[in-house]
Write a protein that holds these residues in place. Structure first.
Motif, PDB file in Angstrom:
ATOM      1  N   MET A   1      12.059  22.502   6.427  1.00 37.51           N
ATOM      2  CA  MET A   1      10.859  21.730   6.134  1.00 37.51           C
ATOM      3  C   MET A   1       9.639  22.646   6.013  1.00 37.51           C
ATOM      4  SD  MET A   1      12.091  18.733   5.870  1.00 37.51           S
ATOM      5  CE  MET A   1      13.592  17.876   6.369  1.00 37.51           C
ATOM      6  N   ARG A   2       9.556  23.614   6.880  1.00 35.25           N
ATOM      7  CA  ARG A   2       8.405  24.530   6.837  1.00 35.25           C
ATOM      8  C   ARG A   2       8.458  25.399   5.576  1.00 35.25           C
ATOM      9  NH1 ARG A   2       5.547  23.571  11.065  1.00 35.25           N
ATOM     10  NH2 ARG A   2       6.471  23.025  13.092  1.00 35.25           N
ATOM     11  N   LEU A   3       9.647  25.775   5.150  1.00 29.64           N
ATOM     12  CA  LEU A   3       9.773  26.506   3.895  1.00 29.64           C
ATOM     13  C   LEU A   3       9.390  25.632   2.707  1.00 29.64           C
ATOM     14  CD1 LEU A   3      13.081  28.521   4.469  1.00 29.64           C
ATOM     15  CD2 LEU A   3      10.749  29.421   4.351  1.00 29.64           C
ATOM     16  N   ASP A   4       9.733  24.339   2.757  1.00 25.26           N
ATOM     17  CA  ASP A   4       9.331  23.417   1.696  1.00 25.26           C
ATOM     18  C   ASP A   4       7.811  23.357   1.576  1.00 25.26           C
ATOM     19  OD1 ASP A   4      11.917  22.851   1.088  1.00 25.26           O
ATOM     20  OD2 ASP A   4      11.901  20.768   1.764  1.00 25.26           O
ATOM     21  N   ILE A   5       7.125  23.386   2.725  1.00 31.19           N
ATOM     22  CA  ILE A   5       5.659  23.365   2.711  1.00 31.19           C
ATOM     23  C   ILE A   5       5.121  24.660   2.111  1.00 31.19           C
ATOM     24  CG2 ILE A   5       3.584  23.300   4.155  1.00 31.19           C
ATOM     25  CD1 ILE A   5       5.236  21.594   6.153  1.00 31.19           C
ATOM     26  N   LEU A   6       5.688  25.789   2.528  1.00 27.33           N
ATOM     27  CA  LEU A   6       5.221  27.089   2.083  1.00 27.33           C
ATOM     28  C   LEU A   6       5.506  27.318   0.596  1.00 27.33           C
ATOM     29  CD1 LEU A   6       4.030  29.859   2.913  1.00 27.33           C
ATOM     30  CD2 LEU A   6       6.375  30.592   3.403  1.00 27.33           C
ATOM     31  N   LEU A   7       6.675  26.884   0.139  1.00 30.71           N
ATOM     32  CA  LEU A   7       7.107  27.130  -1.243  1.00 30.71           C
ATOM     33  C   LEU A   7       7.085  25.853  -2.076  1.00 30.71           C
ATOM     34  CD1 LEU A   7      10.196  29.374  -0.364  1.00 30.71           C
ATOM     35  CD2 LEU A   7       7.887  30.129  -0.955  1.00 30.71           C
ATOM     36  N   SER A   8       6.174  24.966  -1.771  1.00 30.20           N
ATOM     37  CA  SER A   8       6.165  23.638  -2.385  1.00 30.20           C
ATOM     38  C   SER A   8       6.229  23.642  -3.913  1.00 30.20           C
ATOM     39  CB  SER A   8       4.933  22.848  -1.918  1.00 30.20           C
ATOM     40  OG  SER A   8       4.928  21.549  -2.466  1.00 30.20           O
ATOM     41  N   PRO A   9       5.438  24.470  -4.634  1.00 29.44           N
ATOM     42  CA  PRO A   9       5.530  24.434  -6.103  1.00 29.44           C
ATOM     43  C   PRO A   9       6.920  24.788  -6.622  1.00 29.44           C
ATOM     44  CG  PRO A   9       3.511  25.530  -5.408  1.00 29.44           C
ATOM     45  CD  PRO A   9       4.342  25.351  -4.181  1.00 29.44           C
ATOM     46  N   LEU A  10       7.555  25.796  -6.027  1.00 30.36           N
ATOM     47  CA  LEU A  10       8.892  26.179  -6.465  1.00 30.36           C
ATOM     48  C   LEU A  10       9.920  25.101  -6.135  1.00 30.36           C
ATOM     49  CD1 LEU A  10       8.968  29.961  -5.452  1.00 30.36           C
ATOM     50  CD2 LEU A  10       8.625  28.987  -7.721  1.00 30.36           C
ATOM     51  N   VAL A  11       9.801  24.517  -4.943  1.00 31.35           N
ATOM     52  CA  VAL A  11      10.722  23.448  -4.549  1.00 31.35           C
ATOM     53  C   VAL A  11      10.552  22.242  -5.461  1.00 31.35           C
ATOM     54  CG1 VAL A  11      11.381  21.870  -2.690  1.00 31.35           C
ATOM     55  CG2 VAL A  11      10.783  24.223  -2.158  1.00 31.35           C
TER      56      VAL A  11
ATOM     57  N   ARG B   1      13.768   8.703  -8.728  1.00 25.97           N
ATOM     58  CA  ARG B   1      12.575   9.258  -9.370  1.00 25.97           C
ATOM     59  C   ARG B   1      11.383   9.352  -8.424  1.00 25.97           C
ATOM     60  NH1 ARG B   1      12.051   5.692 -13.034  1.00 25.97           N
ATOM     61  NH2 ARG B   1      10.231   4.563 -12.280  1.00 25.97           N
ATOM     62  N   LEU B   2      11.190   8.344  -7.582  1.00 22.07           N
ATOM     63  CA  LEU B   2      10.008   8.321  -6.725  1.00 22.07           C
ATOM     64  C   LEU B   2       9.934   9.511  -5.762  1.00 22.07           C
ATOM     65  CD1 LEU B   2       9.596   4.504  -5.920  1.00 22.07           C
ATOM     66  CD2 LEU B   2       8.292   5.904  -7.523  1.00 22.07           C
ATOM     67  N   PRO B   3      11.023   9.903  -5.090  1.00 25.35           N
ATOM     68  CA  PRO B   3      10.921  11.072  -4.209  1.00 25.35           C
ATOM     69  C   PRO B   3      10.592  12.360  -4.958  1.00 25.35           C
ATOM     70  CG  PRO B   3      12.886   9.801  -3.692  1.00 25.35           C
ATOM     71  CD  PRO B   3      12.344   9.262  -4.980  1.00 25.35           C
ATOM     72  N   VAL B   4      11.054  12.479  -6.205  1.00 21.29           N
ATOM     73  CA  VAL B   4      10.779  13.678  -6.975  1.00 21.29           C
ATOM     74  C   VAL B   4       9.299  13.741  -7.364  1.00 21.29           C
ATOM     75  CG1 VAL B   4      11.370  14.945  -9.087  1.00 21.29           C
ATOM     76  CG2 VAL B   4      13.149  13.775  -7.802  1.00 21.29           C
ATOM     77  N   ARG B   5       8.679  12.590  -7.540  1.00 16.63           N
ATOM     78  CA  ARG B   5       7.259  12.545  -7.878  1.00 16.63           C
ATOM     79  C   ARG B   5       6.375  12.896  -6.679  1.00 16.63           C
ATOM     80  NH1 ARG B   5       6.020   9.370 -12.577  1.00 16.63           N
ATOM     81  NH2 ARG B   5       4.021   8.838 -11.638  1.00 16.63           N
ATOM     82  N   THR B   6       6.924  12.789  -5.478  1.00 13.07           N
ATOM     83  CA  THR B   6       6.174  13.089  -4.259  1.00 13.07           C
ATOM     84  C   THR B   6       6.292  14.580  -3.936  1.00 13.07           C
ATOM     85  OG1 THR B   6       6.647  10.867  -3.409  1.00 13.07           O
ATOM     86  CG2 THR B   6       5.869  12.500  -1.832  1.00 13.07           C
ATOM     87  N   SER B   7       5.180  15.203  -3.599  1.00  8.92           N
ATOM     88  CA  SER B   7       5.174  16.631  -3.290  1.00  8.92           C
ATOM     89  C   SER B   7       6.165  16.970  -2.185  1.00  8.92           C
ATOM     90  CB  SER B   7       3.765  17.049  -2.859  1.00  8.92           C
ATOM     91  OG  SER B   7       3.786  18.300  -2.198  1.00  8.92           O
ATOM     92  N   PRO B   8       6.955  18.032  -2.347  1.00  9.31           N
ATOM     93  CA  PRO B   8       7.852  18.457  -1.265  1.00  9.31           C
ATOM     94  C   PRO B   8       7.107  18.772   0.029  1.00  9.31           C
ATOM     95  CG  PRO B   8       8.425  19.557  -3.320  1.00  9.31           C
ATOM     96  CD  PRO B   8       7.133  18.841  -3.566  1.00  9.31           C
ATOM     97  N   ALA B   9       5.876  19.276  -0.080  1.00  7.80           N
ATOM     98  CA  ALA B   9       5.091  19.550   1.122  1.00  7.80           C
ATOM     99  C   ALA B   9       4.764  18.262   1.858  1.00  7.80           C
ATOM    100  CB  ALA B   9       3.805  20.283   0.746  1.00  7.80           C
TER     101      ALA B   9
ATOM    102  N   TRP C   1       0.833  -1.202   0.000  1.00  4.69           N
ATOM    103  CA  TRP C   1       0.000   0.000   0.000  1.00  4.69           C
ATOM    104  C   TRP C   1       0.864   1.247   0.000  1.00  4.69           C
ATOM    105  CZ3 TRP C   1      -1.045   3.147   4.690  1.00  4.69           C
ATOM    106  CH2 TRP C   1      -0.258   2.770   5.789  1.00  4.69           C
ATOM    107  N   ASP C   2       0.261   2.351  -0.409  1.00  6.83           N
ATOM    108  CA  ASP C   2       0.931   3.646  -0.423  1.00  6.83           C
ATOM    109  C   ASP C   2       0.555   4.424   0.829  1.00  6.83           C
ATOM    110  OD1 ASP C   2       1.987   3.133  -2.946  1.00  6.83           O
ATOM    111  OD2 ASP C   2       0.318   4.094  -3.991  1.00  6.83           O
ATOM    112  N   LEU C   3       1.560   4.916   1.540  1.00  4.94           N
ATOM    113  CA  LEU C   3       1.305   5.771   2.698  1.00  4.94           C
ATOM    114  C   LEU C   3       0.572   7.044   2.268  1.00  4.94           C
ATOM    115  CD1 LEU C   3       4.749   5.389   4.479  1.00  4.94           C
ATOM    116  CD2 LEU C   3       2.551   4.815   5.507  1.00  4.94           C
ATOM    117  N   PRO C   4      -0.134   7.701   3.174  1.00 11.58           N
ATOM    118  CA  PRO C   4      -0.871   8.917   2.821  1.00 11.58           C
ATOM    119  C   PRO C   4       0.019   9.958   2.140  1.00 11.58           C
ATOM    120  CG  PRO C   4      -1.487   8.201   5.013  1.00 11.58           C
ATOM    121  CD  PRO C   4      -0.331   7.328   4.589  1.00 11.58           C
ATOM    122  N   GLY C   5      -0.480  10.498   1.037  1.00 12.25           N
ATOM    123  CA  GLY C   5       0.258  11.503   0.293  1.00 12.25           C
ATOM    124  C   GLY C   5       1.303  10.946  -0.639  1.00 12.25           C
TER     125      GLY C   5
END
Length: 393
Positions: free
Chosen positions: A235-245, A281-289, A137-141
């Motif tokens: 980590m908090r900046l990654d959440i805030l700037l997720s699209p750019l990250v 590849r898999l970590p890059v496909r996962t949202s930084p947030a 199974w895939d963990l949440p997110g």
């Protein structure tokens, strides 16, 4: 993997610097060309143009060269998606569950590490599906699972694991296998749901995992722990700037910088190119947030005091070259859990289940077969388990 996140960010910044340098070289060549034409001089040197174009090409095609340099030949099983179902998670998420393999006998329930998805189990699923039922199974997110709506916590993931178990056939024993944060989730599940241990759940496998804040069990733990405020801020900046990250992460992946970060943080031996490519590849496909929320949850987590109360037979696998979770974390877990067996894979890094798949698979298969054999005298109707001393593979 917090250590990988730190390396990934460092290499991504270097990759952006290379991209910026390529743009500056091309612009400066063009600017000089324009000045030379205005002054009526001969053609300027084209060295800056060639260097700029070369660095620009490397910024978007470098991963092919990096894979040749950092990986060896050899493939791995197909990581294509199987047919699956969606399960309602306890934290408001919708969880992707895929089931394959034997339709009778024990089921191995696989929980992946953070930033990955169930696709990381490709080799294990191919090797074990003729002997066991396989549920991944895939963990949440992560992967095809949706994000939780009730906040991010390892306790929430553990309750999601319980929801997945409730979806599996009730008449078949289950061995829960967790890698990295999957192992943290499994330990928390054992503490929160002891009523189904030695019953529906006949055994537990913990692979390259820890029992408390992973900053304290990684390489250079003293330094990293001291830098905790800066890591939390990142980590908090990654959440805030997720699209750019996310854009930065993809550029880093294309340049091969992510592969370099994964090679250092994830692997102990020399991985194949297919293994290095998939795990990069898999970590890059996962949202930084998503990754940042999970990393923050890990920093706040501990299950150390609950380990002695885990009654279920447990197999603990550690990698001798694991930088993300040093082997002493697994050794502590194996000593604290009453019925635990420690297996050391000397050449394995944190991605041991991928790079040393054969060793991990055989250890899991032997353990699962042993703890799921029917025995009327044992708790839950399964064979009693006397943990042997630690061994190497």
């Amino acid at each position: 993997m917090i250590l990988f996140a730190l390396f990934q960010r460092l290499f991504a910044l270097v990759s952006l610097a290379v991209l910026g340098l390529s743009g500056w070289l091309i612009w400066s060549w063009w600017d000089r060309e324009r000045d030379f034409e205005a002054l009526g001089f001969g053609d300027p040197s084209n060295d800056r143009l060639y260097w700029g174009l070369g660095l620009l090409a490397f910024s978007f095609l470098g991963r092919f060269l990096i894979l040749l340099l950092l990986g060896r030949g050899g493939g791995m099983a197909s990581d294509k998606r199987r047919d699956g179902v969606m399960v309602d998670g306890a934290d408001g998420s919708r969880l992707r569950l895929e089931i394959e393999g034997r339709t009778d006998g024990p089921i191995l329930l696989l929980t992946h590490g953070w930033g990955m998805s169930s696709r990381i189990w490709a080799d294990a699923r191919a090797s074990l599906s003729d002997r066991f039922g396989i549920a991944a199974w895939d963990l949440p997110g992560s992967g095809l699972s949706t994000r939780p709506t009730k906040g991010w916590s390892i306790e929430g993931f553990a309750d999601d694991l319980k929801a997945v178990i409730d979806r599996l056939p009730e008449d078949r024993p289950i061995v829960v296998v967790g890698h990295s944060i999957g192992g943290m989730t499994t330990q928390t599940f054992c503490a929160r749901h002891p009523e189904i241990l030695n019953g529906r759940v006949a055994g537990v496998v913990l692979e390259n995992t820890t029992h408390h804040n992973p900053l304290r069990t990684m390489i250079l733990s003293g330094l990293v722990t001291a830098l905790r405020p800066l890591i939390v801020l990142m980590m908090r900046l990654d959440i805030l700037l997720s699209p750019l990250v996310w854009l930065m992460n993809w550029q880093s992946y294309l340049s091969g910088s992510t592969h370099m970060a994964m090679r250092i943080a994830g692997f102990g031996a020399w991985p194949t190119r297919a293994q290095l490519e998939l795990t990069s590849r898999l970590p890059v496909r996962t949202s930084p947030a998503v990754q940042a929320h999970g990393n923050l949850a890990m920093i706040r987590w501990s299950v150390t005091d609950s380990l002695p109360a885990i009654p279920v037979p447990t197999l603990v696998l550690v990698g001798g070259r694991d930088l993300v979770t040093k082997d002493h974390a697994g050794e502590f877990i194996a000593k604290a859990i009453p019925h635990a067996e420690l297996v050391r894979v000397p050449e394995a890094g944190h991605m041991g289940p991928v790079e040393r798949n054969e060793a991990y698979v055989e250890a899991v298969a032997r353990f699962a077969a042993r703890v799921t054999q029917p025995a009327t005298s044992a708790p839950g109707g399964f064979a009693a388990f006397d943990a042997p001393v630690g061994r190497r593979i």
